[in-house]
Design a protein around this motif. Structure first.
Motif, short mmCIF file in Angstrom:
data_model
loop_
_atom_site.label_atom_id
_atom_site.label_comp_id
_atom_site.label_asym_id
_atom_site.label_seq_id
_atom_site.Cartn_x
_atom_site.Cartn_y
_atom_site.Cartn_z
N MET A 1 -82.99 154.27 75.78
CA MET A 1 -84.36 154.13 75.28
C MET A 1 -84.91 152.74 75.56
O MET A 1 -86.05 152.59 76.00
CB MET A 1 -84.42 154.40 73.77
N LEU A 2 -84.07 151.71 75.31
CA LEU A 2 -84.52 150.34 75.54
C LEU A 2 -84.84 150.12 77.02
O LEU A 2 -85.81 149.42 77.36
CB LEU A 2 -83.47 149.35 75.05
N ARG A 3 -84.04 150.69 77.90
CA ARG A 3 -84.30 150.53 79.32
C ARG A 3 -85.57 151.26 79.73
O ARG A 3 -86.38 150.74 80.51
CB ARG A 3 -83.11 151.06 80.14
N LYS A 4 -85.76 152.47 79.24
CA LYS A 4 -86.90 153.28 79.66
C LYS A 4 -88.22 152.82 79.01
O LYS A 4 -89.27 152.81 79.64
CB LYS A 4 -86.64 154.75 79.35
N VAL A 5 -88.16 152.49 77.73
CA VAL A 5 -89.37 152.08 77.01
C VAL A 5 -89.67 150.60 77.25
O VAL A 5 -90.83 150.20 77.36
CB VAL A 5 -89.20 152.34 75.49
N GLY A 6 -88.60 149.80 77.34
CA GLY A 6 -88.77 148.35 77.47
C GLY A 6 -88.57 147.68 76.13
O GLY A 6 -89.00 148.19 75.09
N ARG A 7 -87.88 146.53 76.15
CA ARG A 7 -87.57 145.84 74.89
C ARG A 7 -88.83 145.45 74.12
O ARG A 7 -88.91 145.60 72.90
CB ARG A 7 -86.71 144.61 75.17
N LEU A 303 -86.42 158.40 66.75
CA LEU A 303 -86.57 159.83 67.02
C LEU A 303 -87.84 160.12 67.82
O LEU A 303 -87.87 161.04 68.65
CB LEU A 303 -86.58 160.61 65.70
N GLY A 304 -88.87 159.33 67.59
CA GLY A 304 -90.11 159.51 68.35
C GLY A 304 -89.89 159.23 69.83
O GLY A 304 -90.34 160.00 70.69
N PHE A 305 -89.21 158.14 70.14
CA PHE A 305 -88.93 157.83 71.54
C PHE A 305 -87.97 158.85 72.14
O PHE A 305 -88.07 159.21 73.32
CB PHE A 305 -88.35 156.42 71.67
#
Length: 332
Positions: A1-7, A303-305
């Motif tokens: 998630m952190l990689r795809k959404v961005g920190r 959960l949203g991400f």
């Protein structure tokens, strides 16, 4: 998630959702969480195992079970704070989600400190001091960098290797980070974050000497009765705002203060920021013990991400017999 959404996007979403939740709590539109409970463990040095529940009537309940073990990094190559967080349907009691709490705890704790700093610290704060440079320090600095135009970061850890490695772990922020003794941090920092594993009854982690008149401190390391990080003299002349008063008077910095010496909770200040405006030019302290509403909201973000990105694994954890009134399968 952190990689795809961005920190940055992840932290921004966490801060926005926590701000909404604190505001709703401060306005009386949301019930607070019960104080956490748990027990002290002595099997691998002193640590705790705690459970933190939050109930959203008509929707769900969230339960975080978290272990705090200061010796983990040295003895087991594990984070100091580990745990899991689970979500239950309010109508049926079914378990609906289970997630890691290591990253979740770090993110929501950093986000809460940044929100407290946004209402208590000077808006032109430029120098941040970090005392304790473990995992929590990364998210503390990250969240603050989303609110303030930071020019310099001073860090200290009793483990020099931790302090040196923090320069690498925080490199993604592009900030001027350098090591400094506690005396220098106390004297120069506009905002100080303490995230230590100091012992019960230990001396303060920085001296109450030559501090800026407007210093703001996010104290997040106190998590046991008798364990505190800050000089009591600073607490008594500062506006001290807990996240959860009932918890803070038992195991936060507030345990050393009389009731009349404790200021409003963070939720009140988020709902009524004008109440803290005059305090920006005076010493202020956010007594962060961490409570379950934060974890409930953080799990919502997670959960949203997960839904947005199609991440997560469906597993059968609970046993649901074909006959709800018979716990034994037909073939038994």
């Amino acid at each position: 998630m952190l990689r795809k959404v961005g920190r940055d996007a992840f932290m921004d979403e966490m801060m926005e959702r926590l701000s909404d939740g604190f505001r709703a709590l401060g306005e009386g539109r949301l019930a607070t969480s019960p104080a956490r409970s748990g027990f002290v463990r002595e099997s691998n040095g002193t640590g705790v195992l705690e459970w933190m529940p939050h109930h959203a009537p008509g929707d769900s309940a969230t339960l975080k079970v978290v272990g705090y073990t200061p010796s983990n990094a040295a003895t087991s190559a594990l984070p100091t704070i580990i745990g899991t967080v689970s979500r239950y349907d309010d109508a049926t009691g079914r378990l609906t989600a289970l997630a890691d709490a290591v990253v979740l705890t770090a993110l929501r704790t950093g986000a809460a400190s940044a929100l407290a700093s946004s209402v208590l610290a000077r808006r032109d704060s430029r120098v941040v001091g970090l005392i304790g440079t473990g995992a929590q320090a990364v998210s503390q600095l990250h969240a603050l960098s989303r609110v303030f135009d930071i020019e310099r970061v001073l860090v200290h850890d009793i483990d020099r290797d931790n302090a040196d490695s923090f320069l690498i772990r925080s490199k993604f922020l592009g900030l001027d980070v350098r090591t400094a003794p506690p005396e220098t941090i106390a004297a120069q920092a506009d905002i100080i974050c303490t995230a230590t594993t100091t012992e019960v009854g230990a001396e303060p982690v920085f001296p109450d000497r030559d501090m800026l008149g407007h210093v703001h401190v996010n104290a997040i390391g106190a998590d046991l009765p008798g364990k505190t990080e800050l000089p009591v003299e600073l607490l008594r002349r500062a506006l001290v705002c807990p996240d959860h008063r009932e918890q803070a008077v038992k195991e936060g910095e507030c345990q050393r203060l009389a009731p009349e010496e404790i200021g409003p909770e963070l939720a009140t200040l988020i709902a009524e920021p004008e109440r803290a405006e005059a305090a920006r030019d005076t010493p202020t302290v956010f007594d962060s013990t961490g409570f379950a509403l934060e974890d409930h909201i953080a799990l919502d973000v997670l959960l949203g991400f997960a839904a947005q990105l199609g991440l997560g694994t469906a597993i059968e954890v609970e046993y649901h017999p074909s006959d709800a009134l018979n716990p034994y399968p037909d073939e038994a």
